[in-house]
Design a protein around this motif. Sequence first.
Motif, PDB file in Angstrom:
ATOM      1  N   GLY A 175       0.788  -1.234   0.000  1.00 39.78           N
ATOM      2  CA  GLY A 175       0.000   0.000   0.000  1.00 39.78           C
ATOM      3  C   GLY A 175       0.810   1.268   0.000  1.00 39.78           C
ATOM      4  O   GLY A 175       0.274   2.338  -0.316  1.00 39.78           O
ATOM      5  N   VAL A 184      -4.922   3.094  -2.027  1.00 39.20           N
ATOM      6  CA  VAL A 184      -5.450   3.274  -0.681  1.00 39.20           C
ATOM      7  C   VAL A 184      -6.311   4.534  -0.614  1.00 39.20           C
ATOM      8  O   VAL A 184      -7.427   4.517  -0.074  1.00 39.20           O
ATOM      9  CB  VAL A 184      -4.295   3.350   0.344  1.00 39.20           C
ATOM     10  N   ALA A 188     -10.446   4.617  -0.128  1.00 40.67           N
ATOM     11  CA  ALA A 188     -10.990   5.292   1.059  1.00 40.67           C
ATOM     12  C   ALA A 188     -11.905   6.444   0.657  1.00 40.67           C
ATOM     13  O   ALA A 188     -12.957   6.662   1.273  1.00 40.67           O
ATOM     14  CB  ALA A 188      -9.850   5.795   1.929  1.00 40.67           C
ATOM     15  N   VAL A 194     -10.595   0.079   3.956  1.00 40.75           N
ATOM     16  CA  VAL A 194      -9.319  -0.281   3.341  1.00 40.75           C
ATOM     17  C   VAL A 194      -8.399  -0.932   4.364  1.00 40.75           C
ATOM     18  O   VAL A 194      -8.178  -0.412   5.461  1.00 40.75           O
ATOM     19  CB  VAL A 194      -8.617   0.958   2.749  1.00 40.75           C
ATOM     20  N   ILE A 195      -7.850  -2.086   3.964  1.00 36.73           N
ATOM     21  CA  ILE A 195      -6.820  -2.774   4.737  1.00 36.73           C
ATOM     22  C   ILE A 195      -5.556  -2.753   3.873  1.00 36.73           C
ATOM     23  O   ILE A 195      -5.603  -3.113   2.696  1.00 36.73           O
ATOM     24  CB  ILE A 195      -7.225  -4.225   5.047  1.00 36.73           C
ATOM     25  N   ALA A 196      -4.439  -2.326   4.432  1.00 34.85           N
ATOM     26  CA  ALA A 196      -3.208  -2.212   3.651  1.00 34.85           C
ATOM     27  C   ALA A 196      -2.063  -2.928   4.345  1.00 34.85           C
ATOM     28  O   ALA A 196      -1.922  -2.844   5.575  1.00 34.85           O
ATOM     29  CB  ALA A 196      -2.844  -0.745   3.438  1.00 34.85           C
ATOM     30  N   LEU A 206       0.233   4.962   6.168  1.00 35.96           N
ATOM     31  CA  LEU A 206      -0.897   4.328   5.491  1.00 35.96           C
ATOM     32  C   LEU A 206      -2.212   4.699   6.160  1.00 35.96           C
ATOM     33  O   LEU A 206      -3.228   4.899   5.491  1.00 35.96           O
ATOM     34  CB  LEU A 206      -0.715   2.808   5.465  1.00 35.96           C
ATOM     35  N   ARG A 207      -2.204   4.802   7.472  1.00 39.61           N
ATOM     36  CA  ARG A 207      -3.406   5.258   8.176  1.00 39.61           C
ATOM     37  C   ARG A 207      -3.754   6.691   7.770  1.00 39.61           C
ATOM     38  O   ARG A 207      -4.932   7.038   7.582  1.00 39.61           O
ATOM     39  CB  ARG A 207      -3.211   5.164   9.688  1.00 39.61           C
ATOM     40  N   ALA A 211      -6.191   4.212   5.242  1.00 38.73           N
ATOM     41  CA  ALA A 211      -6.366   2.805   5.583  1.00 38.73           C
ATOM     42  C   ALA A 211      -7.017   2.679   6.960  1.00 38.73           C
ATOM     43  O   ALA A 211      -6.555   3.284   7.935  1.00 38.73           O
ATOM     44  CB  ALA A 211      -5.027   2.083   5.568  1.00 38.73           C
ATOM     45  N   VAL A 214      -4.113  -1.676   9.133  1.00 35.10           N
ATOM     46  CA  VAL A 214      -2.804  -1.892   8.520  1.00 35.10           C
ATOM     47  C   VAL A 214      -2.210  -3.173   9.082  1.00 35.10           C
ATOM     48  O   VAL A 214      -2.462  -3.547  10.227  1.00 35.10           O
ATOM     49  CB  VAL A 214      -1.851  -0.707   8.760  1.00 35.10           C
TER      50      VAL A 214
END
Length: 339
Positions: A175, A184, A188, A194-196, A206-207, A211, A214
């Motif tokens: 991601g 991502v 979103a 979303v899972i990354a 990523l958050r 995401a 994570v």
Amino acid sequence: MRFRSTHPDTVLQPAPSVPDTMRAVVFDGPGDPEALHLAEIEVPTPVLSEVLVRVVAAGVNPIDAKTRAGRGLSGAISSWPVVLGLDVSGVVVRAPFDAHPFPVGTEVYGMATVPRTSGSYAEYVVVPTLSLARKPSSLSHVEAAGVPVAALTAWGIVVETALAHQGQRILVHAGSGGVGHFAVQFAAYFGAHVIATGSPRNLEWLRELGAAEVVDYTSTRFEEVVSDVDVVIDLIGNVSDDTGTRSLEVLRPGGLLIEVPTGAWPGFREAAAERGIRSTDYKTIPDGGALATITRLLESGAVRVYVEHVFELDDAAAAHTEIERGHTRGKIVLSVSDD
């Protein structure tokens, strides 16, 4: 008197003088990054709907490195030497006609047609009109050069293929990479959960990109903590720890596996079908209309591009070495000329 184009914000400029030759990074046959070298070659000539763009910055993508090494797009190479580079951000210096949508002087970004034509690792490149959009005014050319291939790939996967929507569960592998960090954000933006997967240094980032969950792939096997996924966007394949095969374990029956890297898992279709899972590969469509939509998201701040490394044109070999390490956050870009 200057002619005013059909775009309300553009007044046509006199056509600048274009030299006969230019600096470009070329390679004369498949090889390691050191096969790339600087040369003086002829400036390409646009035909039909193509425009000639003075390159300010050029994005570097994994497909460039694969093509240089004899894979990727190398099967379409018909003559040598070859100039790589799909991503371009620059200024139009020749347009097909006065009232063209991108008249002389327009700042644009988009995708070249390597290896059908020479690429953007050069001071000038020809680009089809339909593969261009106006550069976002909020981005520098270096930032803009990191957008087209990665963002258009992510857009095609997330929006046009996965049909991202509210309540959908989408797993994005890698991601934090070029395509991944756009995937991502797009997923979103359209409401998906979303899972990354990513490395420890990228989890918080990523958050921030959107995401909801994570997974640190260095310490946790994603199939042990993720389940009932509607879509897996696999940007890795089976070249590393059977990521593709393991992804089938987390997809719900009837879910969708989108396998992106070329040749990374030749048997994915059969493996998915055996489990009652839909699957498809994906190839980037150089769609200027979609890029114009992405431009609006970039301008609004809803989506952003991250460029981790910038190299000078004559240091393209180092850029390829870096991208082949496989751990770049966001994008790598070549600085070609002054803005």
